[in-house]
Write an enzyme that holds these catalytic residues in place. Structure first.
Site, short mmCIF file in Angstrom:
data_model
loop_
_atom_site.label_atom_id
_atom_site.label_comp_id
_atom_site.label_asym_id
_atom_site.label_seq_id
_atom_site.Cartn_x
_atom_site.Cartn_y
_atom_site.Cartn_z
N LYS A 9 0.84 -1.20 0.00
CA LYS A 9 0.00 0.00 0.00
C LYS A 9 0.88 1.26 0.00
CE LYS A 9 -3.71 -2.52 2.32
NZ LYS A 9 -4.49 -2.72 3.57
N TYR A 49 -12.20 -2.47 -3.01
CA TYR A 49 -12.74 -2.56 -1.65
C TYR A 49 -14.26 -2.48 -1.64
CZ TYR A 49 -8.17 -2.43 0.66
OH TYR A 49 -6.91 -2.75 1.12
N ASN A 112 -1.94 -0.44 7.20
CA ASN A 112 -1.36 -1.76 7.51
C ASN A 112 -0.49 -2.33 6.38
OD1 ASN A 112 -3.37 -2.64 5.79
ND2 ASN A 112 -4.57 -3.67 7.37
N HIS A 115 -1.76 -5.47 1.24
CA HIS A 115 -3.01 -6.18 1.00
C HIS A 115 -2.71 -7.58 0.49
CE1 HIS A 115 -6.91 -7.34 -0.60
NE2 HIS A 115 -6.27 -7.72 -1.69
N GLU A 126 -9.51 -10.19 -8.10
CA GLU A 126 -8.60 -9.05 -7.90
C GLU A 126 -7.48 -9.05 -8.95
OE1 GLU A 126 -9.49 -8.69 -3.10
OE2 GLU A 126 -7.50 -9.35 -3.76
P1 ABT Z 1 -6.76 -5.87 3.13
O1 ABT Z 1 -5.67 -6.83 2.80
O2 ABT Z 1 -6.37 -4.43 2.93
O3 ABT Z 1 -8.06 -6.22 2.44
O4 ABT Z 1 -6.97 -6.02 4.70
P2 ABT Z 1 -7.61 -7.29 5.43
O5 ABT Z 1 -8.18 -8.24 4.45
O6 ABT Z 1 -6.61 -7.80 6.41
O7 ABT Z 1 -8.79 -6.61 6.26
P3 ABT Z 1 -10.09 -5.94 5.68
B1 ABT Z 1 -11.31 -6.17 6.69
O8 ABT Z 1 -10.39 -6.42 4.31
O9 ABT Z 1 -9.73 -4.42 5.69
C1 ABT Z 1 -9.72 -3.65 4.51
C2 ABT Z 1 -9.07 -2.32 4.80
O10 ABT Z 1 -9.88 -1.58 5.68
C3 ABT Z 1 -9.12 -1.15 6.79
N1 ABT Z 1 -9.98 -1.21 7.97
C4 ABT Z 1 -10.64 -2.37 8.25
C5 ABT Z 1 -10.09 -0.09 8.77
O11 ABT Z 1 -9.48 0.95 8.49
N2 ABT Z 1 -10.88 -0.17 9.87
C6 ABT Z 1 -11.56 -1.32 10.21
O12 ABT Z 1 -12.27 -1.34 11.22
C7 ABT Z 1 -11.43 -2.48 9.36
C8 ABT Z 1 -12.16 -3.77 9.67
C9 ABT Z 1 -7.95 -2.07 6.88
C10 ABT Z 1 -7.70 -2.44 5.47
N3 ABT Z 1 -6.77 -1.54 4.80
N4 ABT Z 1 -6.11 -0.65 5.04
N5 ABT Z 1 -5.38 0.17 4.83
MG MG Z 2 -9.42 -7.73 2.86
#
Ligand code: ABT
Ligand code: MG
Length: 148
Positions: A9, A49, A112, A115, A126
């Site tokens: 990212k 997303y 984080n 992805h 994807e």
């Molecule tokens: P991705 O690999 O980015 O899809 O993350 P992951 O699958 O581990 O987790 P998900 B649930 O898909 O999160 C997507 C992005 O949304 C952010 N997020 C998620 C938040 O900011 N707050 C939240 O409460 C949750 C559940 C984290 C992920 N990306 N970023 N940046």
């Molecule tokens: Mg995800």
């Protein structure tokens, strides 16, 4: 052969973690079959997303993901989808185990750094969202077997 979509990212690129992150998947033994530096359009980010469209963090997530270049990649190998998710670690880096990418290198759920597709079916969706077929190279690494 199973494939997954991984993307470093904008925060991972800005923090200079591209080599460190790619190295972990190379060292594990997976095969890189596609890679490009790309700044996602809002349309691409919203599609990627789409499952989170109704969530309160969606607008911020799209702003973040379109804020700078990402390293979009396709990796191949047996069980690569689930294995890459383990190597990446839990969504919230404060819950990610040490030794995982997020556990070692991140602290914030909204930043984080990487992805990874969450299932084989989403991986295939994807991959076709981010890559054209001709941008992918199928190849076989010349590996010396450990035991002959
Ligand atoms: P991705 O690999 O980015 O899809 O993350 P992951 O699958 O581990 O987790 P998900 B649930 O898909 O999160 C997507 C992005 O949304 C952010 N997020 C998620 C938040 O900011 N707050 C939240 O409460 C949750 C559940 C984290 C992920 N990306 N970023 N940046
Ligand atoms: Mg995800």
């Amino acid at each position: 052969m199973e494939r997954t979509f991984l993307a470093i990212k904008p925060d991972g690129v800005q923090r200079g973690l591209v080599g460190e992150i790619i190295g972990r998947f190379e060292a594990k033994g997976f095969t890189l079959v596609g890679m490009k530096l790309i700044t996602a359009t809002r349309e691409l980010a919203e599609q990627h997303y789409g499952v989170h469209k109704e969530r309160p963090f969606f607008a911020g997530l799209v702003n973040f993901i379109t804020s700078g270049p990402m390293v979009a990649m396709v990796w191949e190998g047996d069980g690569v989808v689930a294995s890459a998710r383990k190597i990446i670690g839990a969504t919230n880096p404060l819950n990610s185990e040490p030794g995982t990418i997020r556990g070692d290198l991140a602290v914030n759920v909204g930043r984080n750094i990487i992805h990874g597709s969450d299932a084989v079916e989403t991986a295939n969706e994807e991959i076709s969202l981010w890559f054209k077929d001709e941008e992918l190279s199928a190849w076989t690494p010349c590996l010396t077997p450990w035991i002959v």
